[in-house]
Scaffold this motif. Structure first.
Motif, PDB file in Angstrom:
ATOM      1  N   ASP A  96      12.629  -6.947  12.845  1.00  0.00           N
ATOM      2  CA  ASP A  96      11.975  -5.758  12.302  1.00  0.00           C
ATOM      3  C   ASP A  96      12.102  -5.755  10.780  1.00  0.00           C
ATOM      4  O   ASP A  96      11.135  -5.579  10.050  1.00  0.00           O
ATOM      5  N   ASN A 102       9.203  -6.037   7.877  1.00  0.00           N
ATOM      6  CA  ASN A 102       9.052  -4.981   6.880  1.00  0.00           C
ATOM      7  C   ASN A 102       9.096  -5.553   5.471  1.00  0.00           C
ATOM      8  O   ASN A 102       8.321  -5.159   4.602  1.00  0.00           O
ATOM      9  N   HIS A 133       2.630  -4.098  13.416  1.00  0.00           N
ATOM     10  CA  HIS A 133       4.052  -4.277  13.102  1.00  0.00           C
ATOM     11  C   HIS A 133       4.894  -4.586  14.354  1.00  0.00           C
ATOM     12  O   HIS A 133       5.528  -5.643  14.421  1.00  0.00           O
ATOM     13  N   HIS A 160       9.698  -0.506  19.684  1.00  0.00           N
ATOM     14  CA  HIS A 160      10.877  -0.134  18.896  1.00  0.00           C
ATOM     15  C   HIS A 160      10.691   1.060  17.986  1.00  0.00           C
ATOM     16  O   HIS A 160      11.661   1.710  17.628  1.00  0.00           O
ATOM     17  N   ASP A 161       9.473   1.379  17.600  1.00  0.00           N
ATOM     18  CA  ASP A 161       9.272   2.523  16.712  1.00  0.00           C
ATOM     19  C   ASP A 161       8.681   3.750  17.403  1.00  0.00           C
ATOM     20  O   ASP A 161       8.471   4.762  16.759  1.00  0.00           O
ATOM     21  N   TYR A 198      -0.974   0.518  13.068  1.00  0.00           N
ATOM     22  CA  TYR A 198       0.480   0.416  13.171  1.00  0.00           C
ATOM     23  C   TYR A 198       0.943  -0.670  14.136  1.00  0.00           C
ATOM     24  O   TYR A 198       1.936  -1.332  13.920  1.00  0.00           O
TER      25      TYR A 198
HETATM   26 MN    MN Z   1       9.928  -1.168  12.727  1.00  0.00          MN
END
Ligand code: MN
Length: 740
Positions: free
Chosen positions: A170, A174, A79, A103-104, A76
């Motif tokens: 972001d 994505n 990202h 951010h996530d 992850y």
């Molecule tokens: Mn994100």
């Protein structure tokens, strides 16, 4: 990927001392992942302590996301790393980069805002929190107005511009990595990007990322058209290479001849913009592509004009196509010279001439101010700079007098004076800042406003005076008997709500006052032994004339509003228009029956909140109509003697058939969930709760819960209280008399 395990994996060759410095460890850590190393290299504009903080954030994020993978199977952390990388390319400050890495974590892991604040500071925590809130909002409708509101809501929620920039990066990543996602979801995200995020990027002048977002989205929505078009563009470029070379050589030669140093670049249109042009303007592919675009970048402003002169001498300019955006910049600050020339074989050539600085502004917009900042002003805060930027736009606007939409939007976007909230059906309503639930109710429908009794925000009951915040989901609870309350005028913000409430109250007051007056007069007449029908018309005429009223209705209103006393008018009528000698003395007539729903003319006093079953008395006040109090009300004891003639004998109608507000104070043991327990018990009796409040000040063994509940009368209330006493935690229940 194996960038983790810093301690165990360090090779023995790395020096024998087990106590290497922290910086050293960071470096060891770097080498494990080339992407991470490249990222750290781009941070060279930050001081070493800030770079160390970024490294720490990377590890923190990686640990938090441990075990999670992207749909592609990659860990992850790839990202957030990519997102942070984009921010580093924009040379954003350390908080923005740390927030991008994190951010996530609030969305996808157990990490809390408090933990982030403790480890990386409040600013970073606020940024991450803002981003998580944006993620929770789902865009539902593709109607233009809704998209516009949604964009505004996003901007309003992202009170800090850095949140928007992180969000854009972001979204771009994505879209770049969405291949394994199922097609409908891909299309939905791509649509949302075209409707919401690309326009936001454009507004902020971030043309580069805006173009990328458009092309990526286009590809997900129409994969076939994208493939065909990109192939065609490639082929066309091949076919036209000869012509292109010819033009380029001509331009280069001419500029060199004039001793102008310049970079000349072919201008590539984005596939999406070619596609849109074909669709919107019904143009063929070759019509769109047959326009050649070049950009000439020179060192300063005078050279721009020199270059223009040289090029006009090379190819003939198209009349009327020259635009000087250097002397008169566009309102978003854009500067360039634009001209169109007629090239070989009559091909139109569009040329933009600008300096390097102008080019940066045109491509990166608001971000260019940080990207290419002077080292002198380096310490300045990001938000401050944004304000400076906007200020410069404002000055620009007043200088040119050109008021374009752009500035309006940026102003609205960055200094929003509106809040954006959801209806239960997912529609977005824009209301002025400070608007309350009542404003919302009237914005939905006048009837919803008129019948509004309670409201929920994000599924929690809140007082009607509560202010709305961005992103709230608002639900209005209505009751068929409810009416607007004059107190609402004190806290509504919109003129719509205000005028609807006023209109209603005025209507009700006149209607109600005359009905009440007639009722009061008839009571008095009956007490005197005559019916209203038995009074001869001339007597009516006489009394009306005497009181200066034109109609009976007017006279009734006067009585209902307390401007004339029913007993006095009744006696005049009874005595055939003769003025009686004595005007004093309270009436001794039969009681006036009231229901409590008469409207403005008869109001239940808010101090004691009478309910059916309570012994009541009415106080007639000039211009205010009749106000009903309980016998026990302190207000009654206070003012009874000075104005006895204004006290009216009233009683409840046998079955008013509606519900009445009553305040309860429930004292209970201060244990977890007690509020829920009591609320549930009330709801189980089928009773509406209009308001709940919990005293926080006495956080001891007991706590006071304040409820506003709606009952049909005393019997109903007694039933409720009996039910509440059965709750073990409840120690005392009282009806509250004074609003506190
Ligand atoms: Mn994100």
């Amino acid at each position: 990927m194996s960038y983790s395990a810093p301690a165990s994996s360090s090779s023995p060759s790395n020096g024998s001392s087990g106590t290497s410095e922290p910086e050293r460890r960071v470096l060891e850590y770097d080498y494990e992942d080339p992407a991470y190393r490249v990222f750290i290299d781009t941070l060279s504009y930050l001081p070493p302590d800030e770079v160390a903080l970024v490294c720490a954030a990377y590890r923190f994020s990686d640990e938090a996301h441990q075990g999670q993978t992207r749909l592609s199977g990659e860990p992850y952390i790839t990202h957030p790393l990519a997102v942070a990388g984009a921010l580093a390319e924009w040379r954003m400050d350390v908080q923005a980069i740390v927030a991008a890495l994190l951010h996530d974590v609030m969305e996808d892991t157990a990490v809390t805002k408090a933990q982030i604040a403790e480890r990386f500071g409040k600013q970073v925590a606020d940024l991450v929190d803002g981003l998580s809130k944006l993620d929770k909002i789902e865009f539902q409708s593709y109607q233009d107005a809704q998209a516009e509101n949604f964009r505004k809501m996003l901007m309003a929620m992202a009170s800090d511009l850095r949140i928007v920039l992180i969000k854009l990066a972001d979204r771009r990543h994505n879209l770049q990595t969405m291949a394994p996602v199922r097609p409908e979801k891909r299309r939905r995200i791509a649509h949302e990007t075209l409707e919401i995020y690309a326009p936001i990027a454009t507004r902020l002048g971030l043309n580069n990322i805006s173009r990328q977002l458009q092309d990526l989205s286009f590809r997900h929505i129409h994969p076939l058209r994208f493939a065909v078009l990109s192939k065609a563009v490639k082929a066309a470029r091949g076919n036209r290479r000869e012509l292109l070379t010819k033009i380029l050589e001509g331009v280069h030669g001419k500029l060199a001849e004039a001793h102008i140093e310049a970079g000349v670049f072919g201008r590539e249109k984005s596939l999406y913009s070619i596609y849109r042009k074909m669709v919107d303007k019904h143009l063929s592919f070759s019509q769109v592509l047959d326009i050649y675009g070049f950009r000439v970048i020179v060192k300063d402003v005078p050279t721009c004009y020199l270059a223009l002169g040289a090029l006009h001498a090379l190819f003939k300019p198209v009349p009327g196509k020259f635009k000087d955006y250097i002397a008169i910049p566009k309102v978003n600050g854009y500067q360039s010279l634009h001209t169109t020339l007629i090239g070989p074989y009559g091909t139109p050539i569009e040329i933009q001439i600008r300096t390097q600085a102008m080019h940066h502004l045109a491509e990166e917009g608001i971000a260019s101010h940080w990207l290419y900042k002077d080292t002198v002003e380096s310490g300045a805060d990001l938000q401050d700079k944004m304000h400076v930027w906007l200020q410069s736009l404002l000055e620009l606007q007043s200088a040119t007098g050109d008021s374009s939409e752009f500035l309006e939007h940026v102003k609205v976007d960055l200094f929003p004076d509106e809040v954006y909230v959801f209806t239960p059906k997912g529609q977005i309503l824009a209301l002025p800042r400070g608007a309350t639930v009542i404003d919302f109710a009237y914005a939905v429908h006048t009837d919803i406003g008129h019948r509004c009794v309670a409201a929920r925000i994000d599924h929690e009951l809140i007082p009607l005076s509560a202010e709305l915040a961005n992103g709230n989901q608002v639900e209005i609870i209505t009751a068929p008997f409810a009416n607007p309350n004059p107190a609402w005028l004190g806290y509504v913000k919109t003129s719509r709500a205000r005028s609807r409430i006023r209109q209603f109250l005025r209507g009700v007051q006149q209607e109600g006052a005359s009905a009440l007056g007639e009722k009061m007069l008839n009571q008095e007449l009956r007490a005197l032994g005559i019916g209203a029908a038995g009074i001869p018309a001339p007597v009516w005429e006489h009394v009306l004339q005497e009181t200066g009223k034109k109609t009976k209705r007017e006279l009734y209103s006067e009585i209902g509003l307390g401007r004339s006393l029913a007993v006095v008018v009744a006696r005049r009528l009874a005595e055939g228009g003769e003025v009686p000698q004595s005007e004093s003395g309270a009436s001794t007539t039969a009681p006036l029956l009231i229901r409590g729903t008469e409207g403005m003319a008869i109001q239940l006093a808010t101090c004691c909140q009478p309910i059916p079953g309570d012994p009541i008395i009415g106080l007639l006040r000039k211009d205010q109509g009749l106000r009903i109090h309980t016998h026990a009300c302190p207000e009654v004891r206070k003012s009874r003697s000075p104005e006895p003639q204004n006290w009216i004998h009233v009683e409840w109608e046998p079955d008013p058939g509606q519900v009445f507000d009553v305040r309860l104070k429930v004292t209970a043991k201060n244990v977890l969930g007690v509020l829920g327990k009591v609320s549930t018990a009330i709801a189980l009796e089928g009773i509406n709760i209009g308001y709940v409040n919990m005293d926080r000040r006495n956080a001891g063994i007991f706590t006071d819960l304040h409820f506003l509940v709606q009952v049909t009368g005393r019997t109903h209330l007694a039933l409720l209280m009996r039910g509440l006493r059965r709750i073990p935690e409840v120690v005392r229940i009282v009806r509250e008399q004074e609003s506190s």
